[in-house]
Write a protein that holds these residues in place. Structure first.
Motif, PDB file in Angstrom:
ATOM      1  N   GLU A 189       0.843  -1.202   0.000  1.00 13.11           N
ATOM      2  CA  GLU A 189       0.000   0.000   0.000  1.00 13.11           C
ATOM      3  C   GLU A 189       0.873   1.245   0.000  1.00 13.11           C
ATOM      4  O   GLU A 189       1.978   1.226   0.530  1.00 13.11           O
ATOM      5  N   ALA A 190       0.335   2.326  -0.542  1.00 19.66           N
ATOM      6  CA  ALA A 190       1.062   3.600  -0.496  1.00 19.66           C
ATOM      7  C   ALA A 190       1.105   4.065   0.945  1.00 19.66           C
ATOM      8  O   ALA A 190       0.139   3.907   1.691  1.00 19.66           O
ATOM      9  N   ASP A 191       2.257   4.582   1.391  1.00 20.17           N
ATOM     10  CA  ASP A 191       2.394   5.063   2.773  1.00 20.17           C
ATOM     11  C   ASP A 191       2.853   6.509   2.728  1.00 20.17           C
ATOM     12  O   ASP A 191       4.048   6.794   2.644  1.00 20.17           O
ATOM     13  N   PRO A 192       1.878   7.456   2.746  1.00 20.30           N
ATOM     14  CA  PRO A 192       2.225   8.863   2.560  1.00 20.30           C
ATOM     15  C   PRO A 192       3.156   9.403   3.639  1.00 20.30           C
ATOM     16  O   PRO A 192       3.928  10.322   3.412  1.00 20.30           O
ATOM     17  N   GLY A 193       3.150   8.788   4.837  1.00 14.83           N
ATOM     18  CA  GLY A 193       4.012   9.275   5.925  1.00 14.83           C
ATOM     19  C   GLY A 193       5.467   8.898   5.731  1.00 14.83           C
ATOM     20  O   GLY A 193       6.341   9.312   6.477  1.00 14.83           O
ATOM     21  N   LYS A 194       5.793   8.030   4.782  1.00 12.66           N
ATOM     22  CA  LYS A 194       7.151   7.508   4.632  1.00 12.66           C
ATOM     23  C   LYS A 194       7.837   8.090   3.401  1.00 12.66           C
ATOM     24  O   LYS A 194       8.509   7.379   2.662  1.00 12.66           O
ATOM     25  N   GLU A 195       7.659   9.421   3.171  1.00 13.35           N
ATOM     26  CA  GLU A 195       8.250  10.052   1.988  1.00 13.35           C
ATOM     27  C   GLU A 195       9.758  10.258   2.139  1.00 13.35           C
ATOM     28  O   GLU A 195      10.514  10.114   1.203  1.00 13.35           O
ATOM     29  N   ALA A 196      10.190  10.625   3.382  1.00  8.27           N
ATOM     30  CA  ALA A 196      11.603  10.951   3.583  1.00  8.27           C
ATOM     31  C   ALA A 196      12.460   9.707   3.438  1.00  8.27           C
ATOM     32  O   ALA A 196      12.164   8.670   4.017  1.00  8.27           O
ATOM     33  N   LYS A 197      13.495   9.812   2.648  1.00  7.94           N
ATOM     34  CA  LYS A 197      14.384   8.663   2.460  1.00  7.94           C
ATOM     35  C   LYS A 197      15.803   9.071   2.843  1.00  7.94           C
ATOM     36  O   LYS A 197      16.160  10.236   2.718  1.00  7.94           O
ATOM     37  N   ASP A 198      16.573   8.123   3.338  1.00 14.58           N
ATOM     38  CA  ASP A 198      17.956   8.411   3.704  1.00 14.58           C
ATOM     39  C   ASP A 198      18.861   7.479   2.912  1.00 14.58           C
ATOM     40  O   ASP A 198      18.855   6.266   3.124  1.00 14.58           O
ATOM     41  N   PHE A 199      19.620   8.035   1.996  1.00  9.61           N
ATOM     42  CA  PHE A 199      20.493   7.209   1.147  1.00  9.61           C
ATOM     43  C   PHE A 199      21.916   7.093   1.708  1.00  9.61           C
ATOM     44  O   PHE A 199      22.793   6.558   1.050  1.00  9.61           O
ATOM     45  N   HIS A 200      22.125   7.588   2.910  1.00  3.68           N
ATOM     46  CA  HIS A 200      23.452   7.503   3.569  1.00  3.68           C
ATOM     47  C   HIS A 200      24.562   7.892   2.593  1.00  3.68           C
ATOM     48  O   HIS A 200      25.526   7.133   2.382  1.00  3.68           O
ATOM     49  N   LEU A 201      24.416   9.072   2.010  1.00  3.74           N
ATOM     50  CA  LEU A 201      25.334   9.474   0.941  1.00  3.74           C
ATOM     51  C   LEU A 201      26.775   9.604   1.409  1.00  3.74           C
ATOM     52  O   LEU A 201      27.713   9.504   0.622  1.00  3.74           O
ATOM     53  N   ASP A 202      26.968   9.807   2.722  1.00  2.00           N
ATOM     54  CA  ASP A 202      28.352   9.933   3.210  1.00  2.00           C
ATOM     55  C   ASP A 202      28.947   8.576   3.611  1.00  2.00           C
ATOM     56  O   ASP A 202      30.058   8.497   4.117  1.00  2.00           O
ATOM     57  N   THR A 203      28.197   7.485   3.418  1.00  2.00           N
ATOM     58  CA  THR A 203      28.728   6.166   3.770  1.00  2.00           C
ATOM     59  C   THR A 203      29.022   5.381   2.497  1.00  2.00           C
ATOM     60  O   THR A 203      28.099   4.995   1.776  1.00  2.00           O
ATOM     61  N   PRO A 204      30.312   5.150   2.210  1.00  2.00           N
ATOM     62  CA  PRO A 204      30.626   4.383   0.988  1.00  2.00           C
ATOM     63  C   PRO A 204      30.110   2.942   1.101  1.00  2.00           C
ATOM     64  O   PRO A 204      30.061   2.393   2.203  1.00  2.00           O
ATOM     65  N   PHE A 205      29.723   2.362   0.000  1.00  2.00           N
ATOM     66  CA  PHE A 205      29.289   0.962  -0.016  1.00  2.00           C
ATOM     67  C   PHE A 205      30.457   0.087   0.408  1.00  2.00           C
ATOM     68  O   PHE A 205      31.590   0.288  -0.036  1.00  2.00           O
ATOM     69  N   GLU A 206      30.162  -0.854   1.288  1.00  2.00           N
ATOM     70  CA  GLU A 206      31.255  -1.697   1.789  1.00  2.00           C
ATOM     71  C   GLU A 206      31.313  -3.021   1.034  1.00  2.00           C
ATOM     72  O   GLU A 206      30.343  -3.783   1.024  1.00  2.00           O
ATOM     73  N   ASN A 207      32.424  -3.281   0.382  1.00  2.00           N
ATOM     74  CA  ASN A 207      32.647  -4.603  -0.220  1.00  2.00           C
ATOM     75  C   ASN A 207      33.309  -5.477   0.834  1.00  2.00           C
ATOM     76  O   ASN A 207      34.424  -5.212   1.252  1.00  2.00           O
ATOM     77  N   ARG A 208      32.611  -6.519   1.245  1.00  2.00           N
ATOM     78  CA  ARG A 208      33.164  -7.368   2.302  1.00  2.00           C
ATOM     79  C   ARG A 208      33.869  -8.576   1.686  1.00  2.00           C
ATOM     80  O   ARG A 208      33.238  -9.340   0.958  1.00  2.00           O
ATOM     81  N   PRO A 209      35.146  -8.753   2.023  1.00  5.06           N
ATOM     82  CA  PRO A 209      35.829  -9.947   1.496  1.00  5.06           C
ATOM     83  C   PRO A 209      35.244 -11.210   2.131  1.00  5.06           C
ATOM     84  O   PRO A 209      34.844 -11.178   3.296  1.00  5.06           O
ATOM     85  N   PHE A 210      35.164 -12.276   1.381  1.00  2.00           N
ATOM     86  CA  PHE A 210      34.673 -13.547   1.931  1.00  2.00           C
ATOM     87  C   PHE A 210      35.761 -14.127   2.824  1.00  2.00           C
ATOM     88  O   PHE A 210      36.951 -13.984   2.548  1.00  2.00           O
ATOM     89  N   PHE A 211      35.348 -14.803   3.898  1.00  2.00           N
ATOM     90  CA  PHE A 211      36.301 -15.183   4.937  1.00  2.00           C
ATOM     91  C   PHE A 211      37.211 -16.361   4.575  1.00  2.00           C
ATOM     92  O   PHE A 211      38.192 -16.607   5.261  1.00  2.00           O
ATOM     93  N   LEU A 212      36.912 -17.091   3.514  1.00  3.92           N
ATOM     94  CA  LEU A 212      37.710 -18.293   3.231  1.00  3.92           C
ATOM     95  C   LEU A 212      38.792 -18.042   2.193  1.00  3.92           C
ATOM     96  O   LEU A 212      38.551 -17.344   1.204  1.00  3.92           O
ATOM     97  N   LYS A 213      39.921 -18.675   2.418  1.00  2.00           N
ATOM     98  CA  LYS A 213      41.068 -18.564   1.509  1.00  2.00           C
ATOM     99  C   LYS A 213      40.675 -18.941   0.073  1.00  2.00           C
ATOM    100  O   LYS A 213      40.044 -19.977  -0.169  1.00  2.00           O
ATOM    101  N   GLY A 214      41.048 -18.085  -0.854  1.00  2.00           N
ATOM    102  CA  GLY A 214      40.881 -18.412  -2.271  1.00  2.00           C
ATOM    103  C   GLY A 214      39.439 -18.415  -2.754  1.00  2.00           C
ATOM    104  O   GLY A 214      39.174 -18.858  -3.876  1.00  2.00           O
ATOM    105  N   ALA A 215      38.505 -17.926  -1.929  1.00  2.00           N
ATOM    106  CA  ALA A 215      37.091 -18.080  -2.283  1.00  2.00           C
ATOM    107  C   ALA A 215      36.419 -16.764  -2.670  1.00  2.00           C
ATOM    108  O   ALA A 215      35.203 -16.732  -2.881  1.00  2.00           O
ATOM    109  N   ASN A 216      37.205 -15.695  -2.792  1.00  2.00           N
ATOM    110  CA  ASN A 216      36.605 -14.382  -3.071  1.00  2.00           C
ATOM    111  C   ASN A 216      35.915 -14.300  -4.422  1.00  2.00           C
ATOM    112  O   ASN A 216      34.950 -13.574  -4.582  1.00  2.00           O
ATOM    113  N   ALA A 217      36.445 -15.026  -5.396  1.00  2.00           N
ATOM    114  CA  ALA A 217      35.895 -14.908  -6.750  1.00  2.00           C
ATOM    115  C   ALA A 217      34.738 -15.878  -6.989  1.00  2.00           C
ATOM    116  O   ALA A 217      34.195 -15.935  -8.090  1.00  2.00           O
TER     117      ALA A 217
END
Ligand code: R5P
Length: 294
Positions: A3-31
């Motif tokens: 449903e449309a929620d008129p009270g929820k117009e304000a959005k926060d895109f966290h523009l000052d927070t860079p997207f975090e690329n998290r490395p996978f924890f296992l050896k050799g498994a990042n790709a």
């Protein structure tokens, strides 16, 4: 539709927070793709980065092994203590409750029994069935230096190709024939060939001299094989040394289910693998759980 929620117009895109690329924890498994990494997270504990696998697949070539005569009686009570279970599809479907939440590593090679040449294996599971069983990985035996070395490697590369198609990692198990020297040089050769040809993780034996060089030269996680039954302190010491020298976990069978107190033993192994408990301390834990009948 939401449903449309008129009270929820304000959005926060966290523009000052860079997207975090998290490395996978296992050896050799990042790709690796998301599905494969997710399956790995069902085998390896993301907190410790390590695994305690319980191997019960022995029946695929040697029938009802001591301690595995009745997996419903002897193994099901241990399930809550392992991170992953290595087994055949027959034992999985017949005996393991589908409520099991750990990773399942499915034995996908087979053919000869102990009465014949063991390296004469073929692929024994269709990847579609592995998907149907929702397994976390499949596993295949590699016989470097064995009579059917090339075929065992081809079994593995075929499974790797299919595994990449479906997002299922392949565990290569370095099998050692009767006449082969179990030393660091041999296992460096065997584990490296498995990783170079695409296995996403490798199971190999511990050697007292130079295990760290096997771990260092293999670009994927190594899981230590248990081998024949040893006194509990020796098995715990071997597991401790393997972890200390670079293994990402253990895959133990007989040293757990042939112990006088399998439940106490698997918990002591967990202490070593996940908490880096010293072998003597882990033995004390084993003894005290055993004395309490746990
Ligand atoms: C075949 O060689 C399999 O890896 C075994 O059936 C099994 O996983 C061995 O476990 P363990 O040596 O610890 O009893």
């Amino acid at each position: 539709m939401a449903e449309a929620d008129p009270g929820k117009e304000a959005k926060d895109f966290h523009l000052d927070t860079p997207f975090e690329n998290r490395p996978f924890f296992l050896k050799g498994a990042n790709a690796l793709d998301w599905g494969m990494q997710n399956r790995f997270s069902r085998i390896f504990n993301p907190e410790s980065g390590r695994t305690v696998m319980l191997a019960i697949d022995h029946g695929y070539f040697q029938g009802p092994t001591t301690g595995l005569e009745r997996c419903d009686v002897n193994i099901v009570p241990l399930l809550s203590h392992c991170d992953a279970l290595m087994l055949t599809r027959g034992m999985l479907r017949t005996t393991i409750p589908s409520t099991f939440r750990g990773g399942t590593v499915l034995r996908a090679s087979g053919g000869p029994s102990i009465l014949k040449e063991l390296s004469d294996e073929r692929i024994a599971v269709d990847m579609e069935d592995a998907c149907r069983l929702n397994v976390a990985a499949v596993t295949v035996q590699i016989f470097i230096g064995g009579e059917h070395e090339s075929r065992s490697i081809h079994n593995m590369t075929r499974l790797v190709d299919l595994g990449l198609r479906y997002g299922i990692p392949v565990l290569a198990v370095t099998a050692v024939g009767k006449d082969m020297v179990r030393d660091a040089r041999y296992f460096r050769l065997a584990t490296r060939i498995c990783a170079e040809l695409g296995a996403q993780f490798v199971k190999t034996y511990y050697v007292a001299d130079g295990f760290e060089t096997i771990a260092a030269s293999c670009p994927v996680p190594l899981v230590m094989a248990g081998g024949k039954k040893l006194p509990e302190l020796d098995a715990l010491t071997m597991a401790y040394n393997a972890i200390d020298q670079g293994a990402a976990g253990v895959d133990m069978g007989r040293n757990i289910f042939q112990s006088e107190a399998p439940s106490a033993m698997i918990r002591a192994v967990r202490g070593v693998v996940h908490e880096k408990m010293k072998p003597r301390e882990a033995l004390d834990l084993y003894q005290s759980l055993k004395n309490q009948g746990k």
